[in-house]
Design a protein around this motif. Structure first.
Motif, PDB file in Angstrom:
ATOM      1  N   UNK A 103     147.378 -12.293  19.818  1.00  0.00           N
ATOM      2  CA  UNK A 103     147.110 -13.635  20.325  1.00  0.00           C
ATOM      3  C   UNK A 103     148.182 -14.100  21.295  1.00  0.00           C
ATOM      4  N   UNK A 104     149.407 -13.627  21.133  1.00  0.00           N
ATOM      5  CA  UNK A 104     150.497 -14.071  21.989  1.00  0.00           C
ATOM      6  C   UNK A 104     150.829 -13.095  23.100  1.00  0.00           C
ATOM      7  N   UNK A 105     150.014 -12.054  23.270  1.00  0.00           N
ATOM      8  CA  UNK A 105     150.269 -11.074  24.328  1.00  0.00           C
ATOM      9  C   UNK A 105     149.870 -11.694  25.656  1.00  0.00           C
ATOM     10  N   UNK A 106     150.869 -12.045  26.460  1.00  0.00           N
ATOM     11  CA  UNK A 106     150.623 -12.673  27.748  1.00  0.00           C
ATOM     12  C   UNK A 106     150.878 -11.697  28.883  1.00  0.00           C
ATOM     13  N   UNK A 107     150.813 -10.424  28.593  1.00  0.00           N
ATOM     14  CA  UNK A 107     151.093  -9.409  29.596  1.00  0.00           C
ATOM     15  C   UNK A 107     149.901  -9.171  30.502  1.00  0.00           C
ATOM     16  N   UNK A 108     149.839  -7.975  31.029  1.00  0.00           N
ATOM     17  CA  UNK A 108     148.797  -7.584  31.962  1.00  0.00           C
ATOM     18  C   UNK A 108     147.503  -7.357  31.193  1.00  0.00           C
ATOM     19  N   UNK A 109     146.408  -7.856  31.718  1.00  0.00           N
ATOM     20  CA  UNK A 109     145.109  -7.784  31.065  1.00  0.00           C
ATOM     21  C   UNK A 109     144.677  -6.329  30.852  1.00  0.00           C
ATOM     22  N   UNK A 110     144.369  -5.972  29.612  1.00  0.00           N
ATOM     23  CA  UNK A 110     143.998  -4.603  29.264  1.00  0.00           C
ATOM     24  C   UNK A 110     142.737  -4.135  29.985  1.00  0.00           C
ATOM     25  N   UNK A 111     141.748  -5.007  30.113  1.00  0.00           N
ATOM     26  CA  UNK A 111     140.507  -4.623  30.800  1.00  0.00           C
ATOM     27  C   UNK A 111     140.771  -4.293  32.272  1.00  0.00           C
ATOM     28  N   UNK A 112     141.639  -5.065  32.909  1.00  0.00           N
ATOM     29  CA  UNK A 112     142.000  -4.810  34.302  1.00  0.00           C
ATOM     30  C   UNK A 112     142.700  -3.458  34.432  1.00  0.00           C
ATOM     31  N   UNK A 113     143.595  -3.166  33.500  1.00  0.00           N
ATOM     32  CA  UNK A 113     144.310  -1.886  33.515  1.00  0.00           C
ATOM     33  C   UNK A 113     143.328  -0.730  33.401  1.00  0.00           C
ATOM     34  N   UNK A 114     142.394  -0.822  32.462  1.00  0.00           N
ATOM     35  CA  UNK A 114     141.411   0.250  32.279  1.00  0.00           C
ATOM     36  C   UNK A 114     140.511   0.405  33.497  1.00  0.00           C
ATOM     37  N   UNK A 115     140.126  -0.705  34.101  1.00  0.00           N
ATOM     38  CA  UNK A 115     139.278  -0.661  35.291  1.00  0.00           C
ATOM     39  C   UNK A 115     139.961   0.093  36.434  1.00  0.00           C
ATOM     40  N   UNK A 116     141.216  -0.217  36.682  1.00  0.00           N
ATOM     41  CA  UNK A 116     141.969   0.476  37.732  1.00  0.00           C
ATOM     42  C   UNK A 116     142.183   1.940  37.348  1.00  0.00           C
ATOM     43  N   UNK A 117     142.503   2.189  36.078  1.00  0.00           N
ATOM     44  CA  UNK A 117     142.729   3.554  35.608  1.00  0.00           C
ATOM     45  C   UNK A 117     141.520   4.443  35.826  1.00  0.00           C
ATOM     46  N   UNK A 118     140.339   3.908  35.587  1.00  0.00           N
ATOM     47  CA  UNK A 118     139.115   4.680  35.780  1.00  0.00           C
ATOM     48  C   UNK A 118     138.857   4.969  37.258  1.00  0.00           C
ATOM     49  N   UNK A 119     139.380   4.143  38.152  1.00  0.00           N
ATOM     50  CA  UNK A 119     139.181   4.334  39.589  1.00  0.00           C
ATOM     51  C   UNK A 119     140.188   5.317  40.201  1.00  0.00           C
ATOM     52  N   UNK A 120     141.233   5.677  39.455  1.00  0.00           N
ATOM     53  CA  UNK A 120     142.224   6.623  39.975  1.00  0.00           C
ATOM     54  C   UNK A 120     141.615   8.012  40.126  1.00  0.00           C
ATOM     55  N   UNK A 121     142.127   8.771  41.078  1.00  0.00           N
ATOM     56  CA  UNK A 121     141.682  10.157  41.242  1.00  0.00           C
ATOM     57  C   UNK A 121     142.388  11.025  40.197  1.00  0.00           C
ATOM     58  N   UNK A 122     141.793  12.147  39.823  1.00  0.00           N
ATOM     59  CA  UNK A 122     142.461  13.036  38.862  1.00  0.00           C
ATOM     60  C   UNK A 122     143.833  13.472  39.369  1.00  0.00           C
ATOM     61  N   UNK A 123     144.742  13.704  38.433  1.00  0.00           N
ATOM     62  CA  UNK A 123     146.114  14.142  38.709  1.00  0.00           C
ATOM     63  C   UNK A 123     146.912  13.073  39.462  1.00  0.00           C
ATOM     64  N   UNK A 124     146.705  11.813  39.099  1.00  0.00           N
ATOM     65  CA  UNK A 124     147.449  10.717  39.716  1.00  0.00           C
ATOM     66  C   UNK A 124     147.902   9.751  38.629  1.00  0.00           C
ATOM     67  N   UNK A 125     148.654   8.748  39.036  1.00  0.00           N
ATOM     68  CA  UNK A 125     149.136   7.747  38.090  1.00  0.00           C
ATOM     69  C   UNK A 125     149.250   6.407  38.795  1.00  0.00           C
ATOM     70  N   UNK A 126     149.380   5.358  38.008  1.00  0.00           N
ATOM     71  CA  UNK A 126     149.556   4.019  38.563  1.00  0.00           C
ATOM     72  C   UNK A 126     150.571   3.277  37.707  1.00  0.00           C
ATOM     73  N   UNK A 127     151.273   2.368  38.345  1.00  0.00           N
ATOM     74  CA  UNK A 127     152.262   1.544  37.666  1.00  0.00           C
ATOM     75  C   UNK A 127     151.860   0.087  37.828  1.00  0.00           C
ATOM     76  N   UNK A 128     151.686  -0.591  36.717  1.00  0.00           N
ATOM     77  CA  UNK A 128     151.353  -2.009  36.692  1.00  0.00           C
ATOM     78  C   UNK A 128     152.620  -2.759  36.316  1.00  0.00           C
TER      79      UNK A 128
END
Length: 158
Positions: A103-128
């Motif tokens: 309830x108090x997690x005010x960090x980066x939205x998990x759904x947004x992270x997953x959405x971007x993660x799914x759009x990444x090409x294989x063998x890559x990474x992202x930093x939020x």
């Protein structure tokens, strides 16, 4: 560092994509070193790794969630001890701690992270990154050699 050099905001989101599965983690390590020097203040950080196919790994780098979780667990444990003894206290403590943290997690939205993660090409990474303060010069110098691509940013373009 002068106040003129330091940009201070309530918090800004920056998402950077990299070639290679280890690059985002290495950049986060570099930024943590800059954080100990006072050049950047991170509120939250998440590394997303896209391996072969659809396999995605999320690694929390820093989260405000842990502090309230401990307090919630303590409250739940004491309440459980009063109601039903040590076993109930432990179970209730873990449950209340988890819920309090979520309830108090005010960090980066998990759904947004997953959405971007799914759009990444294989063998890559992202930093939020959720950034509160930044001295742009040393941070940009750290990022310069990584060939990262900004996917999203609420920072001033300058």
């Amino acid at each position: 560092m002068s106040e003129k050099d330091k940009q201070e905001q309530s918090s800004n989101l920056v998402v950077i994509a990299f070639d290679g599965t280890d690059t985002a983690r290495m950049v986060l390590d570099d930024l943590r070193a800059l954080e100990t020097q006072g050049e950047i203040v991170l509120e939250d950080a998440v590394v997303v790794i896209r391996r072969e196919g659809t396999q995605i790994e999320l690694k929390q780098g820093k989260s405000k969630e842990w502090k309230p979780t401990g307090g919630g667990a303590a409250i739940g444990f004491v309440a459980g001890m009063l109601v039903g003894g040590p076993i109930v206290g432990t179970m209730l403590g873990a449950g209340v701690g988890y819920l309090t943290g979520r309830l108090r997690d005010h960090g980066i939205d998990d759904d947004f992270i997953e959405e971007i993660g799914e759009a990444l090409t294989p063998h890559s990474s992202a930093l939020f990154l959720l950034v509160r303060e930044v001295n742009a010069e040393p941070v940009l110098a750290t990022l310069e050699h990584t060939h990262g691509r900004i996917l999203k940013s609420t920072l001033d373009p300058e």
